[in-house]
Design a protein around this motif. Structure first.
Motif, PDB file in Angstrom:
ATOM      1  N   PHE A 138       0.807  -1.221   0.000  1.00  0.00           N
ATOM      2  CA  PHE A 138       0.000   0.000   0.000  1.00  0.00           C
ATOM      3  C   PHE A 138       0.846   1.280   0.000  1.00  0.00           C
ATOM      4  CE2 PHE A 138       0.312  -0.876   4.573  1.00  0.00           C
ATOM      5  CZ  PHE A 138       0.590   0.382   5.099  1.00  0.00           C
ATOM      6  N   PHE A 139       2.158   1.177   0.250  1.00  0.00           N
ATOM      7  CA  PHE A 139       3.022   2.354   0.158  1.00  0.00           C
ATOM      8  C   PHE A 139       2.996   2.953  -1.248  1.00  0.00           C
ATOM      9  CE2 PHE A 139       6.389   2.027   3.777  1.00  0.00           C
ATOM     10  CZ  PHE A 139       5.378   1.942   4.712  1.00  0.00           C
ATOM     11  N   ALA A 140       2.749   2.112  -2.255  1.00  0.00           N
ATOM     12  CA  ALA A 140       2.692   2.604  -3.635  1.00  0.00           C
ATOM     13  C   ALA A 140       1.568   3.621  -3.818  1.00  0.00           C
ATOM     14  CB  ALA A 140       2.506   1.440  -4.608  1.00  0.00           C
ATOM     15  N   ARG A 141       0.519   3.509  -3.032  1.00  0.00           N
ATOM     16  CA  ARG A 141      -0.602   4.450  -3.121  1.00  0.00           C
ATOM     17  C   ARG A 141      -0.512   5.552  -2.070  1.00  0.00           C
ATOM     18  NH1 ARG A 141      -6.074   1.295  -3.602  1.00  0.00           N
ATOM     19  NH2 ARG A 141      -6.726   3.306  -4.392  1.00  0.00           N
ATOM     20  N   LEU A 142       0.056   5.233  -0.923  1.00  0.00           N
ATOM     21  CA  LEU A 142       0.080   6.169   0.196  1.00  0.00           C
ATOM     22  C   LEU A 142       1.140   7.260   0.033  1.00  0.00           C
ATOM     23  CD1 LEU A 142      -0.836   6.951   3.080  1.00  0.00           C
ATOM     24  CD2 LEU A 142       0.896   5.355   3.928  1.00  0.00           C
ATOM     25  N   ARG A 143       2.360   6.882  -0.248  1.00  0.00           N
ATOM     26  CA  ARG A 143       3.460   7.848  -0.245  1.00  0.00           C
ATOM     27  C   ARG A 143       3.313   8.971  -1.270  1.00  0.00           C
ATOM     28  NH1 ARG A 143       4.499   6.537   4.698  1.00  0.00           N
ATOM     29  NH2 ARG A 143       6.217   5.114   5.054  1.00  0.00           N
ATOM     30  N   PRO A 144       2.850   8.708  -2.497  1.00  0.00           N
ATOM     31  CA  PRO A 144       2.703   9.818  -3.441  1.00  0.00           C
ATOM     32  C   PRO A 144       1.648  10.856  -3.025  1.00  0.00           C
ATOM     33  CG  PRO A 144       2.802   7.744  -4.624  1.00  0.00           C
ATOM     34  CD  PRO A 144       2.658   7.404  -3.161  1.00  0.00           C
ATOM     35  N   VAL A 145       0.760  10.489  -2.125  1.00  0.00           N
ATOM     36  CA  VAL A 145      -0.234  11.435  -1.607  1.00  0.00           C
ATOM     37  C   VAL A 145       0.286  12.110  -0.340  1.00  0.00           C
ATOM     38  CG1 VAL A 145      -2.571  11.628  -0.659  1.00  0.00           C
ATOM     39  CG2 VAL A 145      -2.128  10.097  -2.590  1.00  0.00           C
ATOM     40  N   GLN A 146       0.975  11.364   0.489  1.00  0.00           N
ATOM     41  CA  GLN A 146       1.456  11.854   1.780  1.00  0.00           C
ATOM     42  C   GLN A 146       2.647  12.798   1.636  1.00  0.00           C
ATOM     43  OE1 GLN A 146       3.379   8.846   4.154  1.00  0.00           O
ATOM     44  NE2 GLN A 146       2.844   9.839   6.085  1.00  0.00           N
ATOM     45  N   MET A 147       3.632  12.443   0.861  1.00  0.00           N
ATOM     46  CA  MET A 147       4.891  13.184   0.820  1.00  0.00           C
ATOM     47  C   MET A 147       4.788  14.598   0.248  1.00  0.00           C
ATOM     48  SD  MET A 147       6.999  11.375   2.480  1.00  0.00           S
ATOM     49  CE  MET A 147       5.618  10.788   3.425  1.00  0.00           C
ATOM     50  N   PRO A 148       3.924  14.864  -0.739  1.00  0.00           N
ATOM     51  CA  PRO A 148       3.828  16.239  -1.232  1.00  0.00           C
ATOM     52  C   PRO A 148       3.408  17.254  -0.154  1.00  0.00           C
ATOM     53  CG  PRO A 148       2.911  14.764  -2.848  1.00  0.00           C
ATOM     54  CD  PRO A 148       3.185  13.935  -1.612  1.00  0.00           C
ATOM     55  N   VAL A 149       2.689  16.807   0.844  1.00  0.00           N
ATOM     56  CA  VAL A 149       2.311  17.701   1.949  1.00  0.00           C
ATOM     57  C   VAL A 149       3.569  18.155   2.680  1.00  0.00           C
ATOM     58  CG1 VAL A 149       1.049  17.870   4.134  1.00  0.00           C
ATOM     59  CG2 VAL A 149       0.040  16.626   2.205  1.00  0.00           C
ATOM     60  N   ALA A 150       4.434  17.210   2.997  1.00  0.00           N
ATOM     61  CA  ALA A 150       5.688  17.537   3.665  1.00  0.00           C
ATOM     62  C   ALA A 150       6.569  18.398   2.778  1.00  0.00           C
ATOM     63  CB  ALA A 150       6.419  16.257   4.069  1.00  0.00           C
ATOM     64  N   VAL A 151       6.715  18.019   1.526  1.00  0.00           N
ATOM     65  CA  VAL A 151       7.589  18.757   0.607  1.00  0.00           C
ATOM     66  C   VAL A 151       7.101  20.191   0.428  1.00  0.00           C
ATOM     67  CG1 VAL A 151       8.422  18.890  -1.776  1.00  0.00           C
ATOM     68  CG2 VAL A 151       8.483  16.711  -0.564  1.00  0.00           C
ATOM     69  N   ALA A 152       5.807  20.388   0.227  1.00  0.00           N
ATOM     70  CA  ALA A 152       5.276  21.749   0.040  1.00  0.00           C
ATOM     71  C   ALA A 152       5.524  22.604   1.280  1.00  0.00           C
ATOM     72  CB  ALA A 152       3.788  21.690  -0.290  1.00  0.00           C
ATOM     73  N   SER A 153       5.323  22.032   2.448  1.00  0.00           N
ATOM     74  CA  SER A 153       5.559  22.767   3.691  1.00  0.00           C
ATOM     75  C   SER A 153       7.034  23.119   3.841  1.00  0.00           C
ATOM     76  CB  SER A 153       5.088  21.939   4.894  1.00  0.00           C
ATOM     77  OG  SER A 153       3.711  21.675   4.789  1.00  0.00           O
ATOM     78  N   LEU A 154       7.902  22.188   3.497  1.00  0.00           N
ATOM     79  CA  LEU A 154       9.346  22.430   3.600  1.00  0.00           C
ATOM     80  C   LEU A 154       9.813  23.445   2.563  1.00  0.00           C
ATOM     81  CD1 LEU A 154      10.363  18.743   4.281  1.00  0.00           C
ATOM     82  CD2 LEU A 154      10.574  20.662   5.898  1.00  0.00           C
ATOM     83  N   VAL A 155       9.226  23.436   1.388  1.00  0.00           N
ATOM     84  CA  VAL A 155       9.550  24.453   0.382  1.00  0.00           C
ATOM     85  C   VAL A 155       9.164  25.834   0.909  1.00  0.00           C
ATOM     86  CG1 VAL A 155       8.911  25.337  -1.908  1.00  0.00           C
ATOM     87  CG2 VAL A 155       9.514  22.932  -1.634  1.00  0.00           C
ATOM     88  N   ALA A 156       8.013  25.927   1.562  1.00  0.00           N
ATOM     89  CA  ALA A 156       7.599  27.204   2.157  1.00  0.00           C
ATOM     90  C   ALA A 156       8.624  27.677   3.187  1.00  0.00           C
ATOM     91  CB  ALA A 156       6.219  27.069   2.787  1.00  0.00           C
TER      92      ALA A 156
END
Length: 164
Positions: A138-156
């Motif tokens: 299920f990581f194949a479906r979970l990580r592509p949705v979960q990680m952009p939240v972290a990345v966008a916040s870190l980019v900010a």
């Protein structure tokens, strides 16, 4: 399960769908990323810097946790840990620890950049590992949705650090 003098044989069925508990456990740790980035931007000054530092420390902790997850999963990989699992675990740990050191040294921008790389790698490599049987399916479906939240916040936070 079969157990004998030479070892144990496990037969496991894992779902492709993300279990509801995993949705909750994957979503809740992302909330401090968003809240911290918003607080850092809106509060400004010392309170904003403190919010940014706390968010970066949280991000370091979660990335270090992900390195441990990767190592833990490798203990149950058929045939033993793979080179890719160990390399990924080591890389995530190194990025998380280096980002932690950067926060300690007052280098928020460097920390954010290292963490962006780490979370980007999780988003890319976990689905690959899931398809190869080196991580839960299920990581194949979970990580592509979960990680952009972290990345966008870190980019900010990276943008905020660059403006300081």
């Amino acid at each position: 399960m079969q157990d004998d003098a030479t070892g144990r044989t496990l037969t496991v069925h894992e779902p492709r769908a993300v279990p509801w508990l995993s949705v909750a456990l994957a979503s809740l740790p992302m909330l401090p990323f968003v809240a911290g980035a918003v607080a850092a931007w809106t509060m400004g000054g010392e309170p904003g810097q403190a919010a940014a530092a706390a968010t970066l420390l949280w991000a370091c902790a979660i990335l270090l946790f992900f390195s441990g997850v990767r190592r833990g999963v490798s203990f149950r990989t058929e045939g033993g840990a793979t080179v890719a699992q160990i390399a990924t675990m080591t890389g995530l740990f190194a990025l998380g620890f280096a980002a932690l050191l950067a926060v300690a040294l007052g280098r928020a921008g460097a920390s954010a950049a290292l963490l962006i790389v780490g979370y980007g790698l999780v988003a890319i490599l976990d689905p690959v590992a899931a398809r190869r049987g080196e991580a839960p399916l299920f990581f194949a479906r979970l990580r592509p949705v979960q990680m952009p939240v972290a990345v966008a916040s870190l980019v900010a936070l990276l943008i905020l650090a660059a403006r300081a």
